[in-house]
Design a protein around this motif. Structure first.
Motif, mmCIF file in Angstrom:
data_model
loop_
_atom_site.group_PDB
_atom_site.id
_atom_site.type_symbol
_atom_site.label_atom_id
_atom_site.label_comp_id
_atom_site.label_asym_id
_atom_site.label_seq_id
_atom_site.Cartn_x
_atom_site.Cartn_y
_atom_site.Cartn_z
ATOM 1 N N ALA A 131 0.842 -1.202 0.000
ATOM 2 C CA ALA A 131 0.000 0.000 0.000
ATOM 3 C C ALA A 131 0.874 1.248 0.000
ATOM 4 C CB ALA A 131 -0.923 -0.005 1.220
ATOM 5 N N ARG A 132 1.960 1.215 0.761
ATOM 6 C CA ARG A 132 2.869 2.368 0.780
ATOM 7 C C ARG A 132 3.573 2.544 -0.559
ATOM 8 N NH1 ARG A 132 6.402 2.326 6.128
ATOM 9 N NH2 ARG A 132 7.319 4.084 5.020
ATOM 10 N N VAL A 133 3.991 1.443 -1.176
ATOM 11 C CA VAL A 133 4.673 1.517 -2.479
ATOM 12 C C VAL A 133 3.732 2.087 -3.533
ATOM 13 C CG1 VAL A 133 5.710 0.137 -4.335
ATOM 14 C CG2 VAL A 133 6.317 -0.320 -1.945
ATOM 15 N N ALA A 134 2.467 1.702 -3.465
ATOM 16 C CA ALA A 134 1.493 2.151 -4.470
ATOM 17 C C ALA A 134 1.250 3.651 -4.431
ATOM 18 C CB ALA A 134 0.172 1.405 -4.272
ATOM 19 N N GLU A 135 1.650 4.295 -3.342
ATOM 20 C CA GLU A 135 1.418 5.730 -3.206
ATOM 21 C C GLU A 135 2.382 6.589 -4.007
ATOM 22 O OE1 GLU A 135 1.512 6.467 1.004
ATOM 23 O OE2 GLU A 135 -0.367 5.401 1.348
ATOM 24 N N ARG A 182 12.611 5.167 -8.452
ATOM 25 C CA ARG A 182 13.620 5.135 -7.389
ATOM 26 C C ARG A 182 12.942 5.231 -6.033
ATOM 27 N NH1 ARG A 182 16.746 7.411 -3.741
ATOM 28 N NH2 ARG A 182 18.987 7.049 -3.706
ATOM 29 N N GLU A 183 11.943 6.080 -5.952
ATOM 30 C CA GLU A 183 11.215 6.252 -4.705
ATOM 31 C C GLU A 183 10.463 4.978 -4.318
ATOM 32 O OE1 GLU A 183 10.202 8.306 -1.290
ATOM 33 O OE2 GLU A 183 11.671 8.804 -2.827
ATOM 34 N N LYS A 184 9.937 4.259 -5.307
ATOM 35 C CA LYS A 184 9.258 2.990 -5.017
ATOM 36 C C LYS A 184 10.202 2.026 -4.300
ATOM 37 C CE LYS A 184 5.648 2.613 -8.528
ATOM 38 N NZ LYS A 184 4.488 2.414 -7.672
#
Length: 192
Positions: free
Chosen positions: A73-77, A82-84
């Motif tokens: 869920a955090r990655v999907a934001e 790079r941020e992922k």
């Protein structure tokens, strides 16, 4: 409604068991100890699982399933490749923050639980590999061998779980994961 109450009670018991196991491990507890700590009956615990081993496995699976959901869920934001990767690695560390060395030691010694951990480690290594591949393709990360990065991450994750890194460095699991994240992100950053 009764089913909803039972589901809520079941979820509450699993959450309480999870908090207890993560903080103190699970090997030293017997069912009587757990009923005392949770202030419930044996029947209540046996409604969750037919044995202590199955109860532990139920809790371990629930922990890793919820952790994976929170991480993704955090990655999907974020949309930045790079941020992922950064978010994924930090989220793994955050999810491991409450995990004690006792839990990891008990998990390593409990074959069915260790299997769950190893399955999650393989998934995490593959996920890192995918995020690295995506970051390289997008030009956000320098070109590297993504399968190697994934394999290296899996090795370090295994060493964290087995307590080897803590013995060598004194770092708890969450701190070790944060250091792993720093190492990976810094080594993959493009020079400006």
């Amino acid at each position: 409604m009764p089913t909803t109450r039972l589901s809520a009670r079941r979820a509450d018991l699993i959450a309480r068991l999870q908090a207890l196991f993560l903080a103190e491990g699970f090997a030293a507890f017997n069912i009587g100890d757990l009923t005392d700590r949770l202030r419930c009956s044996r029947t209540t615990l046996y409604a969750l699982a037919p044995s202590k081993e199955q109860l532990v496995l139920t809790v371990v699976r629930a922990y890793f399933r919820a952790a994976a959901e929170h991480i993704e869920a955090r990655v999907a934001e974020t949309g930045d490749p790079r941020e992922k990767l950064a978010v994924y690695l930090e989220a793994v560390a955050s999810e491991l923050q409450p995990v004690s060395a006792e839990f990891f030691a008990d998990l390593a010694d409990f074959s069915p639980g260790n299997d769950v951990y190893q399955e999650n480690t393989r998934y995490a290594a593959h996920r890192v590999q995918t995020l690295v591949t995506d970051g390289v393709k997008a030009g956000a990360l320098r070109p590297v061998d993504a399968p190697f990065v994934g394999a290296a991450v899996a090795q370090v994750m295994g060493a964290i779980q087995r307590g080897e890194l803590q013995a060598q460095t004194g770092l708890d699991a969450a701190t070790a994961y944060r250091n792993l994240a720093d190492l990976i992100l810094n080594s993959l950053s493009r020079s400006t």
